[in-house]
Motif scaffolding. Structure first.
Motif, PDB file in Angstrom:
ATOM      1  N   LEU A 190       0.837  -1.197   0.000  1.00  0.00           N
ATOM      2  CA  LEU A 190       0.000   0.000   0.000  1.00  0.00           C
ATOM      3  C   LEU A 190       0.878   1.257   0.000  1.00  0.00           C
ATOM      4  O   LEU A 190       1.740   1.403   0.857  1.00  0.00           O
ATOM      5  CB  LEU A 190      -0.874  -0.037   1.258  1.00  0.00           C
ATOM      6  CG  LEU A 190      -2.037   0.935   1.348  1.00  0.00           C
ATOM      7  CD1 LEU A 190      -3.040   0.665   0.235  1.00  0.00           C
ATOM      8  CD2 LEU A 190      -2.722   0.803   2.698  1.00  0.00           C
ATOM      9  N   HIS A 191       0.669   2.134  -0.982  1.00  0.00           N
ATOM     10  CA  HIS A 191       1.292   3.458  -0.987  1.00  0.00           C
ATOM     11  C   HIS A 191       0.163   4.481  -1.075  1.00  0.00           C
ATOM     12  O   HIS A 191      -1.016   4.112  -1.189  1.00  0.00           O
ATOM     13  CB  HIS A 191       2.219   3.634  -2.191  1.00  0.00           C
ATOM     14  CG  HIS A 191       3.324   2.617  -2.275  1.00  0.00           C
ATOM     15  ND1 HIS A 191       4.473   2.700  -1.531  1.00  0.00           N
ATOM     16  CD2 HIS A 191       3.449   1.483  -3.013  1.00  0.00           C
ATOM     17  CE1 HIS A 191       5.258   1.673  -1.815  1.00  0.00           C
ATOM     18  NE2 HIS A 191       4.657   0.914  -2.707  1.00  0.00           N
ATOM     19  N   ASP A 192       0.500   5.749  -1.056  1.00  0.00           N
ATOM     20  CA  ASP A 192      -0.523   6.789  -1.190  1.00  0.00           C
ATOM     21  C   ASP A 192       0.103   7.996  -1.860  1.00  0.00           C
ATOM     22  O   ASP A 192       1.035   8.593  -1.339  1.00  0.00           O
ATOM     23  CB  ASP A 192      -1.080   7.166   0.182  1.00  0.00           C
ATOM     24  CG  ASP A 192      -2.295   8.075   0.080  1.00  0.00           C
ATOM     25  OD1 ASP A 192      -3.338   7.728   0.648  1.00  0.00           O
ATOM     26  OD2 ASP A 192      -2.205   9.147  -0.554  1.00  0.00           O
ATOM     27  N   LEU A 225       4.274  13.122  -2.251  1.00  0.00           N
ATOM     28  CA  LEU A 225       4.856  12.255  -1.230  1.00  0.00           C
ATOM     29  C   LEU A 225       3.995  11.022  -1.055  1.00  0.00           C
ATOM     30  O   LEU A 225       2.851  10.977  -1.490  1.00  0.00           O
ATOM     31  CB  LEU A 225       5.007  13.022   0.087  1.00  0.00           C
ATOM     32  CG  LEU A 225       3.793  13.769   0.621  1.00  0.00           C
ATOM     33  CD1 LEU A 225       3.115  12.927   1.669  1.00  0.00           C
ATOM     34  CD2 LEU A 225       4.232  15.079   1.213  1.00  0.00           C
ATOM     35  N   CYS A 226       4.605  10.021  -0.430  1.00  0.00           N
ATOM     36  CA  CYS A 226       3.852   8.809  -0.151  1.00  0.00           C
ATOM     37  C   CYS A 226       3.264   8.951   1.245  1.00  0.00           C
ATOM     38  O   CYS A 226       3.983   9.241   2.190  1.00  0.00           O
ATOM     39  CB  CYS A 226       4.754   7.594  -0.231  1.00  0.00           C
ATOM     40  SG  CYS A 226       3.899   6.082   0.206  1.00  0.00           S
ATOM     41  N   ALA A 227       1.959   8.777   1.370  1.00  0.00           N
ATOM     42  CA  ALA A 227       1.285   9.031   2.640  1.00  0.00           C
ATOM     43  C   ALA A 227       0.795   7.751   3.317  1.00  0.00           C
ATOM     44  O   ALA A 227      -0.166   7.785   4.081  1.00  0.00           O
ATOM     45  CB  ALA A 227       0.134  10.014   2.417  1.00  0.00           C
ATOM     46  N   GLN A 228       1.397   6.619   2.978  1.00  0.00           N
ATOM     47  CA  GLN A 228       1.109   5.395   3.723  1.00  0.00           C
ATOM     48  C   GLN A 228       2.438   4.757   4.085  1.00  0.00           C
ATOM     49  O   GLN A 228       3.310   4.627   3.225  1.00  0.00           O
ATOM     50  CB  GLN A 228       0.302   4.394   2.875  1.00  0.00           C
ATOM     51  CG  GLN A 228      -1.147   4.769   2.633  1.00  0.00           C
ATOM     52  CD  GLN A 228      -2.005   4.651   3.868  1.00  0.00           C
ATOM     53  OE1 GLN A 228      -1.547   4.233   4.927  1.00  0.00           O
ATOM     54  NE2 GLN A 228      -3.264   5.031   3.743  1.00  0.00           N
ATOM     55  N   LEU A 229       2.567   4.363   5.338  1.00  0.00           N
ATOM     56  CA  LEU A 229       3.800   3.722   5.773  1.00  0.00           C
ATOM     57  C   LEU A 229       3.994   2.437   4.959  1.00  0.00           C
ATOM     58  O   LEU A 229       3.184   1.519   5.028  1.00  0.00           O
ATOM     59  CB  LEU A 229       3.715   3.397   7.264  1.00  0.00           C
ATOM     60  CG  LEU A 229       4.975   2.821   7.878  1.00  0.00           C
ATOM     61  CD1 LEU A 229       6.157   3.757   7.698  1.00  0.00           C
ATOM     62  CD2 LEU A 229       4.770   2.525   9.347  1.00  0.00           C
ATOM     63  N   CYS A 230       5.047   2.410   4.125  1.00  0.00           N
ATOM     64  CA  CYS A 230       5.163   1.314   3.161  1.00  0.00           C
ATOM     65  C   CYS A 230       6.490   0.581   3.265  1.00  0.00           C
ATOM     66  O   CYS A 230       6.915  -0.084   2.343  1.00  0.00           O
ATOM     67  CB  CYS A 230       4.975   1.864   1.750  1.00  0.00           C
ATOM     68  SG  CYS A 230       6.131   3.166   1.354  1.00  0.00           S
ATOM     69  N   GLY A 231       7.182   0.741   4.391  1.00  0.00           N
ATOM     70  CA  GLY A 231       8.464   0.058   4.545  1.00  0.00           C
ATOM     71  C   GLY A 231       9.546   1.045   4.919  1.00  0.00           C
ATOM     72  O   GLY A 231       9.280   2.227   5.097  1.00  0.00           O
ATOM     73  N   GLY A 233      11.906   2.512   3.384  1.00  0.00           N
ATOM     74  CA  GLY A 233      12.227   3.636   2.510  1.00  0.00           C
ATOM     75  C   GLY A 233      11.107   4.656   2.411  1.00  0.00           C
ATOM     76  O   GLY A 233      11.228   5.639   1.671  1.00  0.00           O
ATOM     77  N   HIS A 234      10.020   4.439   3.145  1.00  0.00           N
ATOM     78  CA  HIS A 234       8.832   5.293   3.038  1.00  0.00           C
ATOM     79  C   HIS A 234       9.103   6.794   3.117  1.00  0.00           C
ATOM     80  O   HIS A 234       8.632   7.551   2.272  1.00  0.00           O
ATOM     81  CB  HIS A 234       7.793   4.856   4.088  1.00  0.00           C
ATOM     82  CG  HIS A 234       6.776   5.888   4.396  1.00  0.00           C
ATOM     83  ND1 HIS A 234       5.774   6.219   3.507  1.00  0.00           N
ATOM     84  CD2 HIS A 234       6.607   6.690   5.473  1.00  0.00           C
ATOM     85  CE1 HIS A 234       5.032   7.173   4.055  1.00  0.00           C
ATOM     86  NE2 HIS A 234       5.518   7.473   5.231  1.00  0.00           N
ATOM     87  N   PRO A 235       9.884   7.272   4.127  1.00  0.00           N
ATOM     88  CA  PRO A 235      10.021   8.736   4.233  1.00  0.00           C
ATOM     89  C   PRO A 235      10.704   9.352   3.022  1.00  0.00           C
ATOM     90  O   PRO A 235      10.606  10.547   2.809  1.00  0.00           O
ATOM     91  CB  PRO A 235      10.863   8.949   5.496  1.00  0.00           C
ATOM     92  CG  PRO A 235      11.165   7.621   6.055  1.00  0.00           C
ATOM     93  CD  PRO A 235      10.602   6.559   5.179  1.00  0.00           C
ATOM     94  N   ASN A 236      11.398   8.552   2.249  1.00  0.00           N
ATOM     95  CA  ASN A 236      12.125   9.101   1.104  1.00  0.00           C
ATOM     96  C   ASN A 236      11.461   8.769  -0.222  1.00  0.00           C
ATOM     97  O   ASN A 236      12.030   8.973  -1.274  1.00  0.00           O
ATOM     98  CB  ASN A 236      13.561   8.585   1.114  1.00  0.00           C
ATOM     99  CG  ASN A 236      14.226   8.912   2.425  1.00  0.00           C
ATOM    100  OD1 ASN A 236      14.271  10.071   2.818  1.00  0.00           O
ATOM    101  ND2 ASN A 236      14.687   7.900   3.131  1.00  0.00           N
ATOM    102  N   MET A 237      10.238   8.259  -0.161  1.00  0.00           N
ATOM    103  CA  MET A 237       9.515   7.924  -1.392  1.00  0.00           C
ATOM    104  C   MET A 237       8.853   9.197  -1.907  1.00  0.00           C
ATOM    105  O   MET A 237       7.712   9.497  -1.602  1.00  0.00           O
ATOM    106  CB  MET A 237       8.458   6.854  -1.111  1.00  0.00           C
ATOM    107  CG  MET A 237       7.757   6.386  -2.370  1.00  0.00           C
ATOM    108  SD  MET A 237       6.821   4.908  -2.044  1.00  0.00           S
ATOM    109  CE  MET A 237       5.869   4.803  -3.567  1.00  0.00           C
ATOM    110  N   ARG A 238       9.643   9.975  -2.663  1.00  0.00           N
ATOM    111  CA  ARG A 238       9.160  11.276  -3.105  1.00  0.00           C
ATOM    112  C   ARG A 238       9.089  11.352  -4.616  1.00  0.00           C
ATOM    113  O   ARG A 238       9.898  10.748  -5.306  1.00  0.00           O
ATOM    114  CB  ARG A 238      10.106  12.372  -2.631  1.00  0.00           C
ATOM    115  CG  ARG A 238      10.020  12.563  -1.154  1.00  0.00           C
ATOM    116  CD  ARG A 238      11.061  13.540  -0.724  1.00  0.00           C
ATOM    117  NE  ARG A 238      10.782  13.979   0.619  1.00  0.00           N
ATOM    118  CZ  ARG A 238      11.672  14.591   1.376  1.00  0.00           C
ATOM    119  NH1 ARG A 238      12.844  14.852   0.902  1.00  0.00           N
ATOM    120  NH2 ARG A 238      11.351  14.952   2.590  1.00  0.00           N
TER     121      ARG A 238
HETATM  122 CU1  CUA Z   1       5.243   4.280  -0.367  1.00  0.00          CU
HETATM  123 CU2  CUA Z   1       5.140   5.080   1.864  1.00  0.00          CU
END
Ligand code: CUA
Length: 389
Positions: A190-192, A225-231, A233-238
């Motif tokens: 899940l990403h957002d 930005l990605c607004a679902q905790l996805c692992g 690397g989430h904070p840097n999924m831009r």
């Molecule tokens: Cu993709 Cu958080």
């Protein structure tokens, strides 16, 4: 009495904070004024109840405070009339909170028929984009088609997919003032996809296509930005969305490769020779690290992130999970990037995704990592390059 004063201060402080707080939404850059209106309605309704309930508690604290000789307050567990009013009051309040959101959401997923279609693909931890080609139709996709050279998983036998325009980097351009229908897919979890100034976001759910639409109204470069905790690397999924004049957008879009073109095996480009060639390769590697999302997990300033920093990595000796040691040289980097799960480096989670890189891209990436390596390692490499072949 102290409690009553504290409560009044909390209420006054909260209201003043909301009125004068510098932390409010960013300026709107899309048609979704109604999103902001819904937020305001919610805030006003909950704010009124917050003030009213707290002031009622203050009133009760003062009016019924303990004094010598006063009768005690009566215990009244059942009061049908009061319960009825509370039920009616909260029902109306909740309906008023939910109804505007439902109306806005219905409009949010019902796109105008002339909308430009943009597909957003989320994968750990990058964003890719796809536009339908001249036929206006996106080709069918399936997870089983995802492989080297076809990161979008487009069905090679679907004629509609051949002219699809692919953006295998984290930045997409959009024309100013034209409605855009966004279709969202995920390859893994899940990403957002969320662009705050557009007030637009939507989950990308593996196995389904979710949708929303918006019209960009202000030109600029916006962070997605990605607004679902996805692992890890989430904070840097831009990602980035560039909104520009339609002419500039068309010029940008015209340069995108079609799916059919990416499937034709290009003859390997001659490797650039000499110092200038090496510099160009490093530069290409830097751009690749950015667009392929490597920078989500690897820094170049020495800070460890999800993966090891690239600063000083080349020439270093890494310890594997099983205690084996390996020198990080060209061969090590090549084999690791090509098959990231073949070995496990101690201290790092085995989460690196397999990249789809051409030989030329792999050369560039390795050259870039090499250029960030430790000084002795670089010197040794330079010696090797100077040596007659
Ligand atoms: Cu993709 Cu958080």
């Amino acid at each position: 009495m102290v409690m009553a004063i504290v409560l009044v201060l909390i209420v006054v402080g909260s209201v003043l904070f909301h009125l004068f707080s510098p932390w409010w939404t960013t300026p709107l850059a899309s048609n979704w004024q109604t999103m902001d209106d819904t937020l305001t309605i919610t805030l006003v309704i909950t704010g009124i109840f917050f003030v009213a309930i707290n002031l009622f508690v203050v009133y009760a604290l003062i009016r019924y405070r303990h004094r010598e000789g006063r009768p005690r307050a009566a215990h009244e567990p059942e009061n049908r009339a009061l319960e009825r009013w509370l039920i009616i009051g909260t029902s109306v309040g909740i309906a008023a909170l939910l109804a505007p959101g439902l109306v806005v959401y219905a409009n949010y997923v019902r796109s105008p028929p002339d909308a430009l279609v943009l597909e957003v693909l989320g994968l750990q931890w990058q964003w890719h984009y796809r536009f339908p080609g001249a036929d206006g139709k996106l080709g069918a996709t399936d997870a089983r088609f995802v492989q080297g050279g076809n990161p979008f998983g487009i069905d090679p036998s679907d004629a509609a997919g051949q002219d699809d325009l692919l953006v295998a980097s984290n930045e997409v351009h959009l024309p100013l003032g034209k409605p855009v229908l966004v279709l969202i897919r995920s390859h893994d979890v899940l990403h957002d996809f969320y662009v705050p100034p557009f007030r637009a976001r939507m989950n990308s759910v593996p196995g389904q296509v979710s949708r929303f639409w918006f019209t960009p109204t202000v030109a600029g470069r916006y962070e997605a930005l990605c607004a679902q905790l996805c692992g890890v690397g989430h904070p840097n999924m831009r990602g980035f969305v560039v909104v520009e004049e339609p002419a500039a957008f068309q010029a940008w879009q015209a340069a995108l490769p079609t799916f059919a073109k990416t499937q034709v095996k290009a003859a390997p480009a001659p490797a650039p020779e000499g110092a200038a060639g090496a510099g160009a390769r490093v530069e290409q590697g830097r751009a690749l690290a950015e667009s392929k999302g490597c920078v989500a997990c690897h820094t170049i300033d020495g800070t460890p992130r999800v993966g090891p920093t690239w600063k000083g990595l080349y020439g270093k000796t890494e310890t594997m999970e099983d205690g084996a040691r390996a020198l990080v040289d060209e061969a090590y980097l090549r084999s690791f990037i090509s098959d990231p799960t073949a070995r496990r480096v101690k201290g790092f989670p085995p989460v690196m995704p397999k990249m789809d890189l051409s030989q030329e891209e792999l050369d560039a990436l390795v050259a870039y990592i090499q250029s960030l390596g430790s000084a002795p390692a670089q010197a040794a490499t330079e010696q090797k390059e100077k040596a007659p072949r």
